[in-house]
Design a protein around this motif. Structure first.
Motif, PDB file in Angstrom:
ATOM      1  N   SER A  99       0.838  -1.196   0.000  1.00  0.00           N
ATOM      2  CA  SER A  99       0.000   0.000   0.000  1.00  0.00           C
ATOM      3  C   SER A  99       0.875   1.248   0.000  1.00  0.00           C
ATOM      4  N   GLY A 100       0.552   2.192  -0.879  1.00  0.00           N
ATOM      5  CA  GLY A 100       1.306   3.436  -0.959  1.00  0.00           C
ATOM      6  C   GLY A 100       2.517   3.374  -1.843  1.00  0.00           C
ATOM      7  N   SER A 101       2.825   2.190  -2.393  1.00  0.00           N
ATOM      8  CA  SER A 101       4.000   2.040  -3.242  1.00  0.00           C
ATOM      9  C   SER A 101       3.648   2.370  -4.692  1.00  0.00           C
ATOM     10  N   ASP A 123       7.188   4.424  -1.182  1.00  0.00           N
ATOM     11  CA  ASP A 123       6.425   5.548  -0.637  1.00  0.00           C
ATOM     12  C   ASP A 123       6.563   6.715  -1.610  1.00  0.00           C
ATOM     13  N   SER A 125       5.891   9.680  -1.372  1.00  0.00           N
ATOM     14  CA  SER A 125       6.255  10.971  -0.791  1.00  0.00           C
ATOM     15  C   SER A 125       7.768  11.115  -0.596  1.00  0.00           C
TER      16      SER A 125
END
Length: 411
Positions: A99-101, A123, A125
Motif C-alpha cells: 500500500s502506498g508504493s 512511498d 512521498s
C-alpha cells in the motif's frame, strides 16, 4: 534437387524464427510477463507448426503455409510480449502489492517523442531519484532494479530509457541524436517528475555515460537538483579512451597475444568516427573489463546480461533493441564526445557533488576523477571510494552503495 534444398532451407528458417520469437514465451513466461492464456496457445501453435515441418513430405504449398504460419505466430508473440511488458510490483510481507508504493512502466512525452521510464518506490512521498544509465544507447531497467532495489525504501527511483536505447530505441531518429537532445529531454523529464510528485528538486544519479549527462544537467539547471551522484565517472572522453587503448595494447604485449597487438595497432588509437566505431571501441574497452574481471580485489565486476534480458520490463522486440542500442546509438553519439573535458568545461557547479568510485576502475581511470575533483568548485564535493569495485560499484558493492546514498547523500 533445388526445390528440395529450398524447402529444407525454408524449414530451417522457420525453425530459427520459432526459437527466436515463440519459444522464449514458453520457456520464460514469468520473465516475459505474458499471461498463460496468451503464451500457451501461441507456444502450442508454434510447436505444432514445427512438428508439421518435419512430418509432412516435401511439398511446396504445405511448406509455404507452415512458413507463413510461423511468421504470423512469431509476430503475435512479439506483439504480446511488448503489450504485457511490466515492472514487478513492490510486495509487502503478505505477498500483495504494498500500500502506498508505486511500480510502473510507462511512456512520457519528452520534446515531442514518446520515451519509456520505470518508476519504483515504496512511498511516493519520498525524494525522487533519477537514474541515468550508461551508454550512449545502454538500457539498465532490470540491472538497476536488481542491484539497487534497496534504494526503493528511501527514494522514488525513476529509470529513464534514453532515446536510442532499449524500449526507447525508436523514440527519435537516431541520426539526429546529440548530447543537447539528451540534456533537454532529461530536463523535460525532470519537470514532469517535479510536478507529478510535488517536489521542488530531485536527485540525479548517473553511471558512466550517464555521469557525463548528469554533469551537464546540474550545470545548466542547478535549480532542479538536490545533488548529483556520479559513478564510473566520465571526465575527458578522448584522454580516457586513449589511456584505455594503451592499456589494452600493453596488456596484450604482456600476454604475448600477437594477434591482439596486430589488430589494435592496425585500427589505431581513438578518436574514431562513422559506422562501426562502436566495434573499434569494444576492441580495447572489452579488454579493460576482462582485466577487471580477473582482479581478485573486485567482488563482482559485471552484469548478469541474460537475467536482465529475461526481465519482464523487456518485450521480445525490446530485447533485440537492447543490443542494437549499444551498437547503433553509440556510433552516432560517441564521436560527439571526444572534445568533452569537464576539467575545463564544468569547473564550477552549484549543487552538491558526490563521486562514488571503484578503486580499481580501468574503464574510466580514476586519475581523471581525482584531477577533476581538484579543480571542481561546488557547495559540497566528496569522493567515496569502493575498495572492492571496478567500473560498477553500484553492482559490485550494491549494499554499500545504497548505504552511502542513504547515509551520505540524503540530508
Amino acid at each position: 534437387m533445388y526445390k528440395k534444398l529450398l524447402i529444407l532451407l525454408g524449414r530451417l528458417l522457420a525453425f530459427i524464427l520459432a526459437l527466436i520469437f515463440c519459444l522464449p514465451v514458453l520457456l520464460l513466461p514469468q520473465a516475459t510477463a505474458v499471461p498463460a492464456w496468451v503464451w500457451v496457445p501461441l507456444a502450442a501453435v508454434d510447436l505444432g507448426l514445427l512438428f508439421a515441418f518435419f512430418a509432412i513430405q516435401p511439398a511446396g504449398k504445405a511448406t509455404l503455409v507452415a512458413l507463413i504460419g510461423v511468421f504470423v505466430v512469431g509476430a503475435a508473440s512479439v506483439i504480446a510480449s511488448q503489450s504485457f511488458a511490466m515492472t514487478p510490483p513492490i510486495l509487502g510481507t503478505d505477498g500483495k502489492p504494498l500500500s502506498g508504493s508505486i511500480a510502473t512502466l510507462e511512456t512520457v512525452t519528452l520534446n515531442g517523442s514518446q520515451q519509456w521510464i520505470s518508476i519504483r518506490g515504496k512511498d511516493t512521498s519520498k525524494p525522487v531519484l533519477l537514474f541515468l544509465a550508461g551508454g550512449p544507447g545502454g538500457s539498465q531497467l532490470a540491472a538497476a532494479r536488481f542491484a539497487l532495489g534497496g534504494l526503493e525504501d528511501y527514494f522514488v527511483v525513476v529509470n529513464w530509457e534514453q532515446p536510442g536505447s532499449g524500449k526507447s530505441f525508436d523514440a527519435v531518429d537516431r541520426a539526429t541524436l546529440t548530447p543537447e537532445r539528451y540534456i533537454e529531454d532529461a530536463h523535460a523529464l525532470v519537470a514532469i517528475l517535479k510536478e507529478r510528485f510535488r517536489q521542488e528538486k530531485v536527485y540525479v544519479l548517473g553511471e558512466s555515460w550517464g555521469s557525463a549527462l548528469g554533469i551537464w544537467l546540474v550545470q545548466r539547471y542547478p535549480e532542479d537538483f538536490h545533488a548529483f551522484i556520479g559513478t564510473g565517472q566520465m571526465v575527458a572522453f578522448l584522454e580516457n579512451d586513449l589511456m584505455c587503448y594503451e592499456f589494452a595494447l600493453d596488456w596484450a604485449r604482456q600476454r604475448g597475444d600477437s594477434a591482439k597487438v596486430e589488430a589494435l595497432t592496425k585500427q589505431g588509437p581513438p578518436p574514431y568516427y562513422g559506422s562501426g566505431m562502436a566495434w573499434k571501441e569494444a576492441a580495447f574497452l572489452g579488454d579493460t573489463f576482462a582485466y577487471m574481471n580477473q582482479n581478485p580485489a573486485i567482488r563482482d565486476n559485471g552484469f548478469n546480461t541474460w537475467r536482465d534480458l529475461a526481465a519482464p520490463e523487456y518485450g521480445l522486440y525490446d530485447k533485440v533493441s537492447w543490443f542494437r542500442g549499444v551498437l547503433q546509438t553509440l556510433d552516432v553519439v560517441y564521436p560527439q564526445l571526444w572534445e568533452v573535458d569537464f576539467r575545463q568545461q564544468a569547473t564550477k557547479l552549484e549543487v552538491p557533488i558526490y563521486f562514488l568510485i571503484g578503486r580499481h576502475d580501468i574503464n574510466a581511470p580514476t586519475v581523471f576523477v581525482e584531477d577533476y575533483y581538484a579543480v571542481l568548485d561546488a557547495p559540497h564535493k566528496q569522493i567515496v571510494w569502493f575498495e572492492h569495485s571496478g567500473h560498477t560499484p553500484w553492482v559490485s558493492e550494491s549494499d554499500r552503495f545504497v548505504e552511502t546514498m542513504v547515509n551520505t547523500v540524503l540530508p
